[in-house]
Write a protein that holds these residues in place. Structure first.
Motif, PDB file in Angstrom:
ATOM      1  N   ILE A   1       0.874  -1.196  -0.071  1.00 33.13           N
ATOM      2  CA  ILE A   1       0.088  -0.109  -0.019  1.00 33.13           C
ATOM      3  C   ILE A   1       0.949   1.191   0.100  1.00 33.13           C
ATOM      4  O   ILE A   1       0.556   2.149  -0.612  1.00 33.13           O
ATOM      5  CB  ILE A   1      -1.003   0.001   1.114  1.00 33.13           C
ATOM      6  N   HIS A   2       2.028   1.059   0.608  1.00 32.39           N
ATOM      7  CA  HIS A   2       2.772   2.347   0.645  1.00 32.39           C
ATOM      8  C   HIS A   2       3.562   2.557  -0.710  1.00 32.39           C
ATOM      9  O   HIS A   2       4.400   3.225  -0.395  1.00 32.39           O
ATOM     10  CB  HIS A   2       3.941   2.343   1.730  1.00 32.39           C
ATOM     11  N   THR A   3       3.666   1.851  -1.586  1.00 32.84           N
ATOM     12  CA  THR A   3       4.227   2.003  -2.709  1.00 32.84           C
ATOM     13  C   THR A   3       3.585   2.835  -3.611  1.00 32.84           C
ATOM     14  O   THR A   3       3.811   3.288  -4.758  1.00 32.84           O
ATOM     15  CB  THR A   3       4.514   0.632  -3.618  1.00 32.84           C
ATOM     16  N   ILE A   4       2.084   2.878  -3.075  1.00 33.18           N
ATOM     17  CA  ILE A   4       1.084   3.869  -4.046  1.00 33.18           C
ATOM     18  C   ILE A   4       1.448   5.170  -3.594  1.00 33.18           C
ATOM     19  O   ILE A   4       1.495   5.775  -2.434  1.00 33.18           O
ATOM     20  CB  ILE A   4      -0.192   3.732  -3.687  1.00 33.18           C
ATOM     21  N   GLN A   5       1.947   6.124  -4.831  1.00 38.22           N
ATOM     22  CA  GLN A   5       2.269   7.416  -4.686  1.00 38.22           C
ATOM     23  C   GLN A   5       1.105   8.310  -4.156  1.00 38.22           C
ATOM     24  O   GLN A   5       0.104   8.177  -4.978  1.00 38.22           O
ATOM     25  CB  GLN A   5       3.073   8.074  -6.058  1.00 38.22           C
ATOM     26  N   PRO A   6       1.236   9.184  -3.424  1.00 32.47           N
ATOM     27  CA  PRO A   6       0.229  10.055  -2.981  1.00 32.47           C
ATOM     28  C   PRO A   6       0.234  11.281  -4.127  1.00 32.47           C
ATOM     29  O   PRO A   6       0.956  11.568  -4.745  1.00 32.47           O
ATOM     30  CB  PRO A   6       0.580  10.789  -1.545  1.00 32.47           C
TER      31      PRO A   6
END
Length: 274
Positions: A246-251
């Motif tokens: 999930i934290h690989t998804i760029q904001p």
């Protein structure tokens, strides 16, 4: 006096970013991205789930009744679980306790030695989230499902478990879920940082091999059925993988947003940009 003047000059040029939408000062942010909103949900949610599981089991004592001889018939247990049933082993229980501690500490050592300090906060935050969600989901399932441990069908069941109600918390295996969470997290994160390094296969094989060994020993020690261990492995693997993924998804970029604290000889003030 000179020291004071130099200190003031330093402070006048020193701006501390207390918080920003993407935590740009914490790590490279090239592979994994922390955001205030995401961590509030993932870390806060994980803490809430873990706290709920802990409260239900250890404070409210749900499904923690002392054994009074009310044991279900052995023929009600699925046949594939009956195959591996065995009596209690104190030695294997202690071995699994030690192995669980070692596996939970392994990612800390692995990334502490292989990654720069700038990445530690990001990795630590994700790892904490994975462990909190794994622990919470496991404990909630334990208090919701009545299932006597395999050793209850043999002589030599531990008296402490009979008294504190742990004898009825077989499903799922907590040792297994925590070990698989550590294994999945270590394997995935290391591979992300070292995609071309063949050591990622060694770490993946060793991590999951050790986790599977712990699961097998929990069965061999009479503490769990095969389905307890399988479910625990599933919970841990999903939590250990999906949290860092999930934290690989760029904001989405948020320009000039955040809370900034500024210290200068003129005073101390905050600036909030929306």
């Amino acid at each position: 006096m000179k020291r004071i003047i130099l200190l003031l000059l330093f402070l006048s040029a020193f701006t501390v970013k207390v918080f920003s939408g993407t935590f740009k000062l914490l790590g490279s942010q090239e592979l994994f991205h922390l955001t205030f909103e995401r961590e509030a949900l993932m870390l806060g949610g994980g803490a809430a789930v873990a706290g709920t599981g802990f409260t239900l089991k250890n404070i409210l004592k749900i499904n923690q009744d002392e054994f009074k001889g009310d044991l279900k018939a052995k023929n009600t247990i699925p046949m594939f679980d009956q195959i591996f049933m065995t009596s209690y082993s104190k030695g294997l229980e202690v071995t699994c306790d030690i192995a669980r501690i070692g596996m939970l500490a392994a990612p800390v050592a692995l990334f502490g030695f292989t990654l720069p300090k700038e990445e530690w906060f990001t990795i630590g935050t994700m790892y904490a989230e994975s462990i909190l969600w794994t622990y919470g989901l496991t404990e909630i399932l334990k208090v919701c499902v009545d299932r006597a441990r395999p050793y209850m069908y043999y002589d030599g069941a531990p008296s402490k478990a009979l008294e504190n109600g742990d004898w009825n918390n077989s499903f799922p295996s907590g040792h297994t879920s925590m070990c698989f969470a550590a294994a999945a997290f270590s394997s995935y994160v290391y591979a992300m940082y070292n995609p071309d390094n063949n050591m990622k296969w060694v770490i993946t094989g060793a991590s999951f091999g050790l986790a599977a060994t712990v699961g097998a020993l929990r069965i061999a020690g009479g503490a769990h059925y095969f389905t307890d261990v399988f479910t625990g492995a599933l919970i841990g693997t999903v939590s250990g993988f999906i949290i860092p993924w999930i934290h690989t998804i760029q904001p989405r970029p948020k320009k000039n947003r955040g809370l900034e604290a500024v210290v200068s000889p003129a005073g101390f003030y905050f600036t909030l940009r929306k």
